[in-house]
Design an enzyme around this catalytic site. Structure first.
Site, PDB file in Angstrom:
ATOM      1  N   ARG A   1      41.503  31.657  66.445  1.00  0.00           N
ATOM      2  CA  ARG A   1      42.095  32.299  65.374  1.00  0.00           C
ATOM      3  C   ARG A   1      42.185  33.427  64.666  1.00  0.00           C
ATOM      4  NH1 ARG A   1      41.697  25.198  64.789  1.00  0.00           N
ATOM      5  NH2 ARG A   1      43.289  24.754  66.612  1.00  0.00           N
TER       6      ARG A   1
ATOM      7  N   ASP B   1      39.301  38.801  36.165  1.00  0.00           N
ATOM      8  CA  ASP B   1      40.379  39.524  35.003  1.00  0.00           C
ATOM      9  C   ASP B   1      39.371  38.498  33.816  1.00  0.00           C
ATOM     10  OD1 ASP B   1      41.175  37.122  35.323  1.00  0.00           O
ATOM     11  OD2 ASP B   1      43.598  37.559  35.249  1.00  0.00           O
TER      12      ASP B   1
ATOM     13  N   ARG C   1      36.872  27.563  68.504  1.00  0.00           N
ATOM     14  CA  ARG C   1      38.478  27.936  68.292  1.00  0.00           C
ATOM     15  C   ARG C   1      39.080  27.903  67.086  1.00  0.00           C
ATOM     16  NH1 ARG C   1      36.704  22.515  66.561  1.00  0.00           N
ATOM     17  NH2 ARG C   1      38.785  21.801  64.930  1.00  0.00           N
ATOM     18  N   HIS C   2      38.141  28.146  66.157  1.00  0.00           N
ATOM     19  CA  HIS C   2      38.490  28.681  64.599  1.00  0.00           C
ATOM     20  C   HIS C   2      38.008  30.574  65.864  1.00  0.00           C
ATOM     21  CE1 HIS C   2      38.032  24.585  63.033  1.00  0.00           C
ATOM     22  NE2 HIS C   2      37.139  24.948  63.513  1.00  0.00           N
TER      23      HIS C   2
ATOM     24  N   GLY D   1      46.808  35.158  41.664  1.00  0.00           N
ATOM     25  CA  GLY D   1      47.041  36.677  42.209  1.00  0.00           C
ATOM     26  C   GLY D   1      46.016  37.138  42.817  1.00  0.00           C
TER      27      GLY D   1
ATOM     28  N   THR E   1      44.567  32.256  37.976  1.00  0.00           N
ATOM     29  CA  THR E   1      45.348  30.655  38.269  1.00  0.00           C
ATOM     30  C   THR E   1      44.219  30.311  39.911  1.00  0.00           C
ATOM     31  OG1 THR E   1      46.918  31.379  39.188  1.00  0.00           O
ATOM     32  CG2 THR E   1      47.040  30.075  37.676  1.00  0.00           C
TER      33      THR E   1
ATOM     34  N   CYS F   1      40.639  34.403  38.521  1.00  0.00           N
ATOM     35  CA  CYS F   1      41.519  35.282  37.306  1.00  0.00           C
ATOM     36  C   CYS F   1      41.859  33.718  36.689  1.00  0.00           C
ATOM     37  CB  CYS F   1      42.973  35.740  38.293  1.00  0.00           C
ATOM     38  SG  CYS F   1      43.766  35.343  39.527  1.00  0.00           S
TER      39      CYS F   1
ATOM     40  N   HIS G   1      35.388  26.877  58.397  1.00  0.00           N
ATOM     41  CA  HIS G   1      36.864  27.426  59.543  1.00  0.00           C
ATOM     42  C   HIS G   1      37.365  28.487  59.638  1.00  0.00           C
ATOM     43  CE1 HIS G   1      37.835  22.575  60.802  1.00  0.00           C
ATOM     44  NE2 HIS G   1      36.856  22.388  60.971  1.00  0.00           N
TER      45      HIS G   1
END
Length: 149
Positions: free
Chosen positions: A135, A7, A131-132, A69, A66, A64, A97
């Site tokens: 998950r 943005d 193992r990742h 969003g 921060t 964006c 990971h």
């Protein structure tokens, strides 16, 4: 292929990252925005995350002000693992990971150099698997259950 979008709050960092991608010879498509005028971040998150979700693109970068969003919006799409990063360690772990297929950053909280460095780390890091992967399989199962409700 990689797709990138931002943005207005991420436009300057996006421009710097595009130069980095060109220097590295990365095939990419810029999905907007094309300037500093105020726009709505979900529109660009939808373009990038939609392309990754459907397989039109392998990877994405969203920026964006921060990054918050964009990460919220992008993670609404099936198969998207959008990771908001804020330092070198999180950029590495996002890929190593979590096999993040979209890197998200805040253009108003990072310097141009930081953002470019995080992109380099993310692109250069390989998913560790093991193992990742177990998950990630659980995340995919949750996604399927929730979307079937």
């Amino acid at each position: 292929m990689l797709v990138i979008g931002s943005d207005h709050g991420g436009y300057e960092l996006k421009t710097a990252i595009i130069e980095l991608l060109k220097e590295r010879g990365v095939e990419f498509a810029d999905l907007g925005t094309d300037g500093g005028d105020s726009v709505d971040y979900p529109d660009f998150a939808e373009k990038v995350a939609g392309a990754v979700s459907t397989g039109e693109a392998d990877l994405g970068i969203l920026i964006c002000g921060t990054g918050i969003g964009m990460s919220i919006s992008a993670n609404k799409f099936a198969g998207v693992r959008a990771a908001l990063v804020h330092d070198e360690f999180t950029a590495q772990m996002a890929r190593e990971h979590n096999n993040a297929n979209i890197l998200v950053m805040g253009g108003r909280v990072l310097s141009l150099e930081q953002g470019k460095k995080f992109v380099e780390i993310w692109l250069d890091t390989q998913f560790e698997g093991g193992r990742h992967q177990n998950r990630l399989d659980k995340i995919t199962a949750i996604e399927k259950r929730v979307n079937s409700i």
